[in-house]
Design a protein around this motif. Structure first.
Motif, mmCIF file in Angstrom:
data_model
loop_
_atom_site.group_PDB
_atom_site.id
_atom_site.type_symbol
_atom_site.label_atom_id
_atom_site.label_comp_id
_atom_site.label_asym_id
_atom_site.label_seq_id
_atom_site.Cartn_x
_atom_site.Cartn_y
_atom_site.Cartn_z
ATOM 1 N N ALA A 210 92.673 3.161 -2.474
ATOM 2 C CA ALA A 210 91.944 2.127 -3.199
ATOM 3 C C ALA A 210 92.657 1.720 -4.478
ATOM 4 O O ALA A 210 92.288 0.739 -5.104
ATOM 5 C CB ALA A 210 90.540 2.623 -3.520
ATOM 6 N N VAL A 211 93.653 2.488 -4.889
ATOM 7 C CA VAL A 211 94.263 2.248 -6.195
ATOM 8 C C VAL A 211 95.629 1.585 -6.088
ATOM 9 O O VAL A 211 95.953 0.708 -6.878
ATOM 10 C CB VAL A 211 94.391 3.584 -6.972
ATOM 11 N N THR B 269 90.575 3.050 -13.441
ATOM 12 C CA THR B 269 89.877 1.809 -13.095
ATOM 13 C C THR B 269 89.277 1.910 -11.704
ATOM 14 O O THR B 269 88.140 1.494 -11.463
ATOM 15 C CB THR B 269 90.846 0.619 -13.156
ATOM 16 N N GLY B 270 90.057 2.493 -10.787
ATOM 17 C CA GLY B 270 89.514 2.714 -9.449
ATOM 18 C C GLY B 270 88.272 3.571 -9.506
ATOM 19 O O GLY B 270 87.260 3.260 -8.872
ATOM 20 N N ALA B 271 88.325 4.630 -10.301
ATOM 21 C CA ALA B 271 87.178 5.540 -10.410
ATOM 22 C C ALA B 271 85.977 4.821 -11.010
ATOM 23 O O ALA B 271 84.834 5.038 -10.612
ATOM 24 C CB ALA B 271 87.560 6.751 -11.245
ATOM 25 N N LYS B 272 86.260 3.918 -11.974
ATOM 26 C CA LYS B 272 85.160 3.178 -12.600
ATOM 27 C C LYS B 272 84.405 2.351 -11.578
ATOM 28 O O LYS B 272 83.173 2.249 -11.619
ATOM 29 C CB LYS B 272 85.753 2.260 -13.687
ATOM 30 N N TYR B 273 85.150 1.805 -10.622
ATOM 31 C CA TYR B 273 84.497 0.955 -9.634
ATOM 32 C C TYR B 273 83.758 1.750 -8.573
ATOM 33 O O TYR B 273 83.084 1.172 -7.725
ATOM 34 C CB TYR B 273 85.510 -0.009 -9.008
ATOM 35 N N LEU B 274 83.882 3.079 -8.609
ATOM 36 C CA LEU B 274 83.075 3.877 -7.696
ATOM 37 C C LEU B 274 81.596 3.819 -8.059
ATOM 38 O O LEU B 274 80.742 4.159 -7.254
ATOM 39 C CB LEU B 274 83.546 5.337 -7.714
ATOM 40 N N LYS C 57 94.790 -3.695 -14.833
ATOM 41 C CA LYS C 57 94.948 -2.241 -14.754
ATOM 42 C C LYS C 57 95.229 -1.785 -13.339
ATOM 43 O O LYS C 57 96.050 -0.912 -13.120
ATOM 44 C CB LYS C 57 93.686 -1.554 -15.284
ATOM 45 N N ILE C 58 94.523 -2.338 -12.369
ATOM 46 C CA ILE C 58 94.658 -1.770 -11.023
ATOM 47 C C ILE C 58 95.753 -2.449 -10.222
ATOM 48 O O ILE C 58 96.292 -1.849 -9.297
ATOM 49 C CB ILE C 58 93.314 -1.809 -10.267
ATOM 50 N N LYS D 52 83.964 1.133 -1.534
ATOM 51 C CA LYS D 52 83.158 1.151 -2.763
ATOM 52 C C LYS D 52 83.938 0.543 -3.925
ATOM 53 O O LYS D 52 83.411 -0.257 -4.685
ATOM 54 C CB LYS D 52 82.737 2.593 -3.087
ATOM 55 N N VAL D 53 85.202 0.930 -4.049
ATOM 56 C CA VAL D 53 86.019 0.354 -5.114
ATOM 57 C C VAL D 53 86.153 -1.149 -4.914
ATOM 58 O O VAL D 53 86.220 -1.911 -5.872
ATOM 59 C CB VAL D 53 87.407 1.028 -5.144
ATOM 60 N N LEU E 111 83.975 -3.171 -3.788
ATOM 61 C CA LEU E 111 82.660 -3.829 -3.858
ATOM 62 C C LEU E 111 82.054 -4.086 -2.481
ATOM 63 O O LEU E 111 81.304 -5.022 -2.284
ATOM 64 C CB LEU E 111 82.752 -5.160 -4.630
ATOM 65 N N ASP F 34 90.608 -5.779 -15.647
ATOM 66 C CA ASP F 34 90.577 -4.784 -14.571
ATOM 67 C C ASP F 34 91.645 -5.065 -13.529
ATOM 68 O O ASP F 34 92.266 -4.141 -12.995
ATOM 69 C CB ASP F 34 89.194 -4.749 -13.914
ATOM 70 N N TRP G 138 89.134 -7.775 -4.054
ATOM 71 C CA TRP G 138 88.647 -8.269 -5.348
ATOM 72 C C TRP G 138 88.897 -9.763 -5.474
ATOM 73 O O TRP G 138 88.005 -10.521 -5.866
ATOM 74 C CB TRP G 138 89.373 -7.544 -6.484
ATOM 75 N N PHE H 62 91.716 8.770 -1.816
ATOM 76 C CA PHE H 62 91.244 7.808 -2.824
ATOM 77 C C PHE H 62 92.384 6.893 -3.284
ATOM 78 O O PHE H 62 92.157 5.760 -3.690
ATOM 79 C CB PHE H 62 90.653 8.569 -4.012
#
Lengths: 341, 175, 389
Positions: free
Chosen positions: A303-304, B22-27, C187-188, A46-47, A49, C184, C129, A300
């Motif tokens: 994804a970060v 930012t990761g959470a935002k893309y959820l 940030k990530i 999901k992160v 896309l 973005d 991304w 999670f």
């Protein structure tokens, strides 16, 4: 006939079988395993896309993808390399998986439902939990592969770096509660506050160390795909590989249960309930949900984050987390003295 | 030029927070995936896909076979009638027509651009699965029968991509 | 212990998740890499020799194959060399269109490099991304040229297609989208403390070494050398464009990555300028335009495409030699053609940026850690097929 059925049911629902076999033991560990890996992939997707697993049971977003994967692993041939140490190679993953989940037997799921209650059940959980990484070393050595060897050695370095501060930060809570009995700890949390509010430092340290010891991102150092292929598990295939992959998730599951008991009030806010059956389902479910939230948070991170280098992870553990865990012991003492005044 | 701020643990902590948020935002941002066999992206006009061959206006000049960088286009000799048969001399005379080998074709489109009569033209499809290599070779007769068409079990939704400031490419239903 | 006893030889690749199409022979002492030798040539495809068997125009698709992702810049380099040999020059609009596609390709090639670097560090999000945002430029290039990656867009004397209707608006939206996304990414990934820890001070290439070793492209500019062929030896529309050469002083892996990010921003600005300033006119050189049968004129105007005149398919340049260089996404690419007057080149030589940067593996990955191998590899944006040709 009915008598036999009742007898079996009684036997299953007795804590001495229910805890190790059903919940929080083997069966729920498997269920969690199947869920959390799917959920990790969905979250990351999901992160990023994307959809992630989708086509196996499309209505639920590919929820049983992992069942399909498990079947595939079961029917794939587990290849044992000629040059490998057969005994270590075959029994390594089995023992790794078993030792990852064995600590669950000491975890109580309500005030009056546990396989055993002991003055030192916290130590039992932590101690049994430390067993697992040793088998990573065995696997890495036994598979006779350079990448496997490096991966195993990395695990060896990380064991000491993560287990010691983890013990200390868990013991900080033991100091705070004045007991190492997990049931008593929950009782005390219902009287006072949740552990995370009493000693947030220990909670944060414990959480980061949980990521470190179960090789979640950003500490996915043992398997580091772009560096050492799959670390100790490079040579594995079939169900043996499935076991090695699942082991770290099961360990995460056990540690999350422990986290929920130490810091999130266990099965709180449920009081001891009177009606029959309640001893099992409700408190257990509350504990399970709390642990699940912690696990979701852990996965999670994939994804970060990218991954740390091993020396950086070791430095983080020894330079920051270890002092932080010691500090959390003092923080516990401070809270205690503040409480008594 | 190294950013001094990074030596501060507080600044690094903010970096961790920013990354996680930012990761959470893309959820909750919409996905970009097009689920291919069910959804198909409309290719733009002029896409260099499979080639349509109009044999009736082909003048057998052979330029397409000459220009082909991958030797995918080849001239085949065809006779309307065999030499011994009763037929006008015109039909007995061998004529050369192009056939294409899609195992080699790289879709550069030079043959289409060079064709002096417009007998070759691209179509906007490129997604056909073949069972074997031999079926990817189209001698003139089959080549002229039309470009290969993709087969779908259920008719797919067609999506038209348009640029979008927020999502990059927004795929909208084409019909 | 003797050295043999505690040094482990690690064969990374060619079957390895992060080796690319090559083998890295690493000698490892504990966690420290004592030496690393890249074993290149695994995807050598004899492009130079193959070119000697092909007509000049058939070489265009051929030279696009090795540097995949960065096809248009290499296409441009070859066509410029060929035009010098033929003594022709493309009309102004064609020059601007070439510059447009070259910059679009630079953006998606840089995203490709950043994405690969991301997955090498373990950030699957950066990978996904970057590959999605690369898709934006690919989609637009597809509308312009008809193909996603192997455009074969530039031909001697001009380009094959004109801008499709509505292209400017769509491009404007796409560019604004990319500009929104870059914070973005910061940030990530770029400003993620873990990425910083992995890249800062890792694989430092000092300015003198960069010059001595003949490094090109973003890797050179990250060491503080403002060398860019687009400025040093301008071609196409670059003299009329206002852009900065992005440089950094540190020369470490982070600097190399950030130079690419800076170049993406510069390319975005350049594309805006190109679309604003692009002159009108034909897109093919006059002498070739005249060879196209008059009945096609209307069709060409309507479809905004050209027909290839038959003369182009068997070009016979005069005896002689020509060289051209361009700033490809990964650095300076040099094309050299020797003609003996026949329709096929007598000798064709490609000096791709990757082959000039491959020396960095041996130079940079020494006394660093095993985990630094992919970190530095990714930061070089080294592409084995481009080097092997």
């Amino acid at each position: 006939m009915m008598g036999l059925l009742e007898w079996i049911l009684d036997l299953l629902l007795s804590p001495w079988l229910f805890v190790p076999l059903i919940y929080p033991g083997l069966i729920s560990a498997f269920a969690v395993l199947l869920f959390i890996i799917w959920f990790e992939r969905k979250l990351a997707a999901k992160v990023q896309l994307r959809y992630g697993p989708l086509y196996v049971l499309k209505r639920l977003g590919g929820a049983i993808q992992l069942v399909a994967d498990l079947l595939r692993y079961l029917f794939a041939e587990p290849i044992v390399p000629d040059q490998a140490d057969r005994l270590a190679f075959i029994f390594g993953p089995i023992l790794l998986f078993a030792s990852s989940y064995i600590a669950a037997i000491a975890i109580p799921i309500s005030y009056d439902f546990y396989a055993f209650r002991s003055e030192i059940s916290l130590l039992v959980v932590l101690g049994l939990n430390t067993l697992a990484p040793a088998f990573n070393l065995v696997i890495g050595w036994g598979s006779n592969n350079k990448f496997g060897l490096i991966g195993g050695l990395r695990e060896g370095f990380l064991i000491t770096a993560d287990e010691i501060p983890m013990f200390v930060s868990a013991l900080a809570m033991a100091v705070l509660y004045g007991t190492m009995d997990l049931v008593r700890m929950v009782e005390l949390q219902s009287e006072w506050l949740w552990g995370i509010a009493l000693n947030p430092l220990a909670a944060v340290t414990f959480f980061v160390l949980m990521l470190l010891s179960t090789s979640r991102f950003p500490f996915e150092i043992v398997e580091a795909e772009s560096e050492i292929v799959m670390g100790p598990f490079t040579e594995y295939s079939g169900i043996l590989y499935g076991l090695t992959m699942g082991a770290s998730y099961v360990k995460l599951y056990v540690l999350s249960l422990l986290f929920a008991i130490l810091f999130l009030g266990g099965w709180e806010p449920l009081p001891p309930l009177e009606f029959p059956g309640s001893w099992l389902i409700l408190p257990g479910a509350v504990l399970f949900l709390k642990a699940l939230v912690i696990m979701c948070l852990s996965v999670f991170m994939r994804a970060v984050y990218p991954r740390y280098r091993i020396d950086q992870a070791l430095r983080l553990a020894w330079h920051y987390l270890f002092p932080a865990s010691i500090l959390s012991v003092f923080l516990s003492l401070l809270v205690l003295s503040g409480w008594s005044i | 030029m190294t950013d001094r701020r990074w030596s501060s643990p507080v600044f690094r902590l903010k970096g961790h927070l920013d990354a996680i948020l930012t990761g959470a935002k893309y959820l909750i941002t919409p996905r970009a995936t097009v689920r291919y066999p069910e959804e198909v992206i409309e290719l733009p006009e002029g896409y260099r896909g499979f080639i349509e061959y109009k044999k009736d206006i082909c003048i057998s000049c052979g330029l397409c076979a000459t220009v082909c960088p991958a030797n995918a286009m080849k001239m085949y000799v065809e006779r309307a009638a065999e030499p011994g048969e009763e037929a006008p001399a015109e039909e007995v005379k061998p004529k050369r027509y192009p056939g294409i080998n899609y195992t080699r074709c790289i879709f550069c489109g030079f043959c289409v651009d060079v064709c002096p009569t417009g007998a070759l033209e691209h179509v906007e499809t490129h997604d056909v699965a073949y069972e074997d290599f031999n079926s990817m070779i189209y001698p003139p007769g089959e080549f002229a029968a039309g470009p290969p068409k993709p087969e779908f079990d259920t008719p797919p939704r067609r999506l038209r991509p348009t640029m979008d400031e927020r999502r990059g490419i927004a795929y909208e239903p084409a019909d | 212990m003797s050295e043999e006893e505690h040094v482990l030889e690690l064969l990374i690749g060619p079957q390895h998740p992060a080796s690319g199409h090559m083998r890295l022979v690493a000698k490892v002492d504990g966690d420290v890499v004592v030496s690393l030798r890249p074993d290149i040539g695994y995807v050598h495809r004899t492009v130079e020799k193959l070119a000697e068997t092909k007509n000049y125009i058939q070489i265009i698709p051929l030279i696009e194959r090795p540097p995949l992702a960065d096809t248009a810049n290499h296409n441009l380099g070859y066509v410029l060399a060929l035009e010098r040999l033929l003594g022709i020059e493309a009309p102004p609009r064609a020059q601007w269109l070439r510059t447009l596609l070259a910059e679009m390709t630079r953006i998606h090639s840089h995203f490709y490099g950043l994405g690969i670097h991301g997955i090498m560090l373990g950030s699957s999000t950066a990978f996904m991304w970057a590959f999605w945002d690369r898709e934006i430029m690919i989609e637009l290039a597809q509308r312009l040229t008809g193909a996603r990656l192997t455009y074969s867009y530039m031909i001697p004397g001009g380009v094959r297609r004109d801008l499709p209707p509505g292209f400017e608006d769509e491009m404007d939206k796409a560019l604004r989208y990319l500009e929104r996304r870059i914070p973005d990414y910061h940030k990530i990934f770029f400003d993620n403390p873990v990425t910083r820890a992995r890249l800062e001070g890792v694989g430092v290439l000092r300015r003198e070494d960069a010059i001595r070793l003949g490094i090109v492209g973003p890797n050179l500019r990250a060491s503080g050398v403002p060398y860019d062929v687009r400025k040093v030896d301008p071609y196409c529309a670059y003299p009329e464009l206002d852009f900065n050469v992005v440089t950094r002083e540190e020369g470490d892996s982070l600097a190399r990555m950030m130079v690419r990010v800076g170049e993406i921003r510069e390319s975005i600005n350049m594309i805006r300028q190109i679309l604003k300033k692009m002159p009108d006119g034909p897109i093919l050189e006059e002498r070739y335009l005249k060879m196209i049968p008059p009945k096609w004129k209307e069709w060409m105007a309507q479809h905004r495409r050209i027909k290839l005149p038959a003369a182009l398919i068997s070009l016979r340049p005069p005896k002689g030699e020509a060289v051209a260089r361009v700033e490809a996404a990964r650095g300076e690419a040099v094309y050299y053609i020797v003609s003996d007057g026949s329709p096929k080149p007598y000798r064709f030589r490609v000096v791709s940026p990757s082959i000039r940067n491959v020396v960095l593996f041996e130079h940079l990955i020494r006394n660093c850690r095993v985990a630094d191998i992919p970190a530095i590899y990714g930061s070089l944006d080294y592409f084995p097929p481009e080097a092997d040709r």
